[in-house]
Design an enzyme around this catalytic site. Sequence first.
Site, PDB file in Angstrom:
ATOM      1  N   GLY A 214       0.819  -1.203   0.000  1.00  0.00           N
ATOM      2  CA  GLY A 214       0.000   0.000   0.000  1.00  0.00           C
ATOM      3  C   GLY A 214       0.858   1.259   0.000  1.00  0.00           C
ATOM      4  N   SER A 215       0.292   2.298   0.569  1.00  0.00           N
ATOM      5  CA  SER A 215       0.952   3.606   0.492  1.00  0.00           C
ATOM      6  C   SER A 215       2.289   3.654   1.233  1.00  0.00           C
ATOM      7  CB  SER A 215       0.036   4.679   1.047  1.00  0.00           C
ATOM      8  OG  SER A 215      -1.178   4.661   0.341  1.00  0.00           O
ATOM      9  N   THR A 216       2.533   2.705   2.147  1.00  0.00           N
ATOM     10  CA  THR A 216       3.826   2.759   2.839  1.00  0.00           C
ATOM     11  C   THR A 216       4.958   2.617   1.834  1.00  0.00           C
ATOM     12  OG1 THR A 216       3.687   0.381   3.260  1.00  0.00           O
ATOM     13  CG2 THR A 216       2.983   1.842   5.033  1.00  0.00           C
TER      14      THR A 216
END
Lengths: 483, 469
Positions: A214-216
């Site tokens: 995801g956005s990490t």
Amino acid sequence: MNKPVRRIAIFCGLLVLALMVRDNWLQFVQADELKTSKWNHRVDIARYSQPRGNIIVDGQAITGSQETGGIDYKYKRTYNNGPMWAPVTGYSSQVFGSNQIEKLEDKVLTGDDDRLFFNRTIDMITGKGKKGGDVITTLNGKAQEAAFKGLGDKKGAVAALDPRTGKILALASTPSYDPSSIAGALDSKAWTTLNNDKAQPMLNRALKQTYPPGSTFKVVTAAAALENGLYKDVDSKTDSPVPWVLPDTRIELKNEGSIQCKDVSLREALRISCNSVFGKVSADLGNKKMTEQANKFGFNKPVDTPVRAVPSVYPKDNRPQNAMAGIGQASNRATPLQMAMIAAAVANNGKLMEPYMVDKLRAPNLNVIETHQPKQLEQPISAETAQKLQSIMETVVEQGTGTSAQIKGVKVGGKTGTAQHGVDNSGNPYAWFISYAKSGDGSPVAVAVVIEGSDTDRDDIAGGRLAAPIAKSVMEAVLKTEK
Amino acid sequence: MSNNTTTISTAGPPSRRNTELALLAFAVIIPCFAYANVGLAIDDELPSGLLGYGIGLGLLAGVGHLVVRKFAKYADPLLLPLATLLNGLGLILIWRLDQSPRLMQLAKNQGFKFVPYAPNQLLYSALGIALFVAVVIFLKDHRVLQRYTYISMVVALALLIAPMFFPPKFGARIWITIPGLGGLQPGEFAKIVLAVFFAGYLMVKRDALALASRRFMGLYLPRGRDLGPILAVWAFSILILVFETDLGTSLLFFGMFVVMLYVATERTSWIVFGLLMSAAGAVGVASFEHHVQERVDAWLNPFAVFETHKGTEQIGQALMSFGSGGVFGTGWGQGNSDLIGFAANSDFILGTVGEELGLAGVMAVLLVYGLIVERGVRTALAARDPFGKLLSVGLSGAFAIQVFVVAGGVMGLIPLTGMTMPFMAYGGSSVLANWALIAILMKISDAARRPAPAPAPSPDAEMTQVVRP
């Protein structure tokens, strides 16, 4: 009639000779192979005929041995706070074998290690039974507790590292299981139940499970942008149109909610987690450069801690997929340990230390027979890039999506993430949070948290709301014990 | 002169009875040490029954010896001590396995009440030596047996067919159950009775079999009507194999018959036929008999069972017993041969020898068996009458084949057939029959080594007085 009788005598002699030759073959030539055969029960009988050495955290044994009074095995493995430590210790079962540290350091724990030869000999002479050595881990009991309690009855995992050395401080996975429950000879029912459990309690999610990051993953994308000189400054405007269309397609890469992402700086893009900005960065750099950067952080190869963490993947892919991978939403997948390594490398000014959890091996007489030396695994980013990334990750926690990880008086950098999964996002998304905390001399802790199946929260804030508080409590626990 | 195998001399050979006595002392003392050793290893103290056991075994051996001294003065001096040693060691091995908590647990899990086997075996050994004594005393001359050639045949057939009317145990129909007395393996006794029949039959028919043949491609082909008996025995052993699924017994009888036929006719062609026919029979039966196929599979791949969980672990376990024993073994009472499971003290007793006494111990035990066999064959060489020659070579050949088949099966040399290790393994039938076998061999050797030929007690025996060079 005597001639045939003599021949019969020779024949009978040959029969006996054949038996003798066969016996020599079995008991001399093949003896070792048969003795150590994996089917040879005697190996296990010998293993459990004396107490095993212990696995130690903060000077306290988290394992033990109990006399069973059984026929085959005199001692049984016990675990203190088994479910919490299971992802570290693994299990040592009288009938189902062993895994993780119990398996990898088996020779030391049983006392069979060559380096314990002297001890064994002394014990033999003085008539004492064989004793096993101890395995001293790098783990931090308080941090582990914070991680395990934080996960609670949610499904997920936590990995925490000391960025300066690579020491693993916490390694939690839920739902978990108690290795004590399958340690004995009569625990096959528990074993079957555990193995058939759909929630996979025996899966070590921190090391053995990969998730879409995801956005990490945008931290890696930002690192690649800075390293490759795509953008020099984290505060200058980027060339990012909105709507931005995925290359080679007509599909528009959407941003979550109503956030403003047109031409924002990298800092702002990370703070509010812009998909369009990082998707474009990844597309501009191309699959090759993105893969290189990911690999430098540790993707695409296993990590032995010594328990092997499965490789996180950043695959060779086409342009639209590569662009999606830049926001952690395509075919790239990562283990919680891998994400913690990324945060750690950023926090450690670009130096990625090799993660490890076995600090020392100790003989029964308390002599240390082996000490692990911290080792640099890679320099994925320059110190300069690392500081830039720290600065923008700290913004995320100070005034972005990760505010719930703030700790009073401590600089915390982090990144939230929510990864959709399943066909057409049918599955519950994964809530992510990676972060690090800084104290006087560098950063003592970097954490990655992932929570599976947070049913209601589908937006990007989920990582911040669900995962960040856990990361915060783990960091606090480490900071407290640091002092 | 070196070929002179008769021991007739005017001076009279030494009787060697004192040699036998000295050897018997060893044969009693060695098991006593073994007994002490097991006790020390398992309970850290000398077993309470040590004195009783020593005296008991000593008495049995002593009685045997005294009877031999009186009734078979010139008998072979080695046979009795060797048999006593094996029987004594076997008792210790069985007693040692009686102490195994693992076997007790196994019995409990399978719903049996665990009973120690050693006391029974001690009883059987006493009965066996009683039978030995009876044979030595009452069988005045082995040639008397010749009279019972055809009765022997009938008895042997009856013994072999009897188990078919009883339910199979552990996959083989080799038991008859006598209420109140327990199981009996008639095959063990049939071995002796059949040897008597073969010896008697072949002694009469051997000339016809040997001489009335045509030469064909370097082999003497027997005439069809002479081929009859061998075909009958072949068919019979196949039938045993099929109906009683008893590989071992059929192999044993057929092997014994071929050996005796060869000795009687001095024709190599019989051996070739014998081998061809047994091979054909074995392959034929193996192709449709499930039980036999299982045994062959287990032999080819003894460790497959640990993955498939089909079949028996026993062979794999036995092989690991041997491997874990290594060269010197773990020592009496300190191995884990009880992992072999339920037949550890019978068919698989050699596994315990292998693990606890090691390569050295197994070699010694095999040597003892080899010595018994070779003393038996030596008796055949020395025997003055063809009946005695045939009988003793048949009995010792059968003994050798039995040892080979059992030990070879346990050690994975050949497929397992489920017979017992003579004297060592647990089992009343086996112990009794083998003591009788030793007694007959000793009687024959006594007759052979006697200084002056005894007058023939029966007119039948007159014709056996012709000694062939």
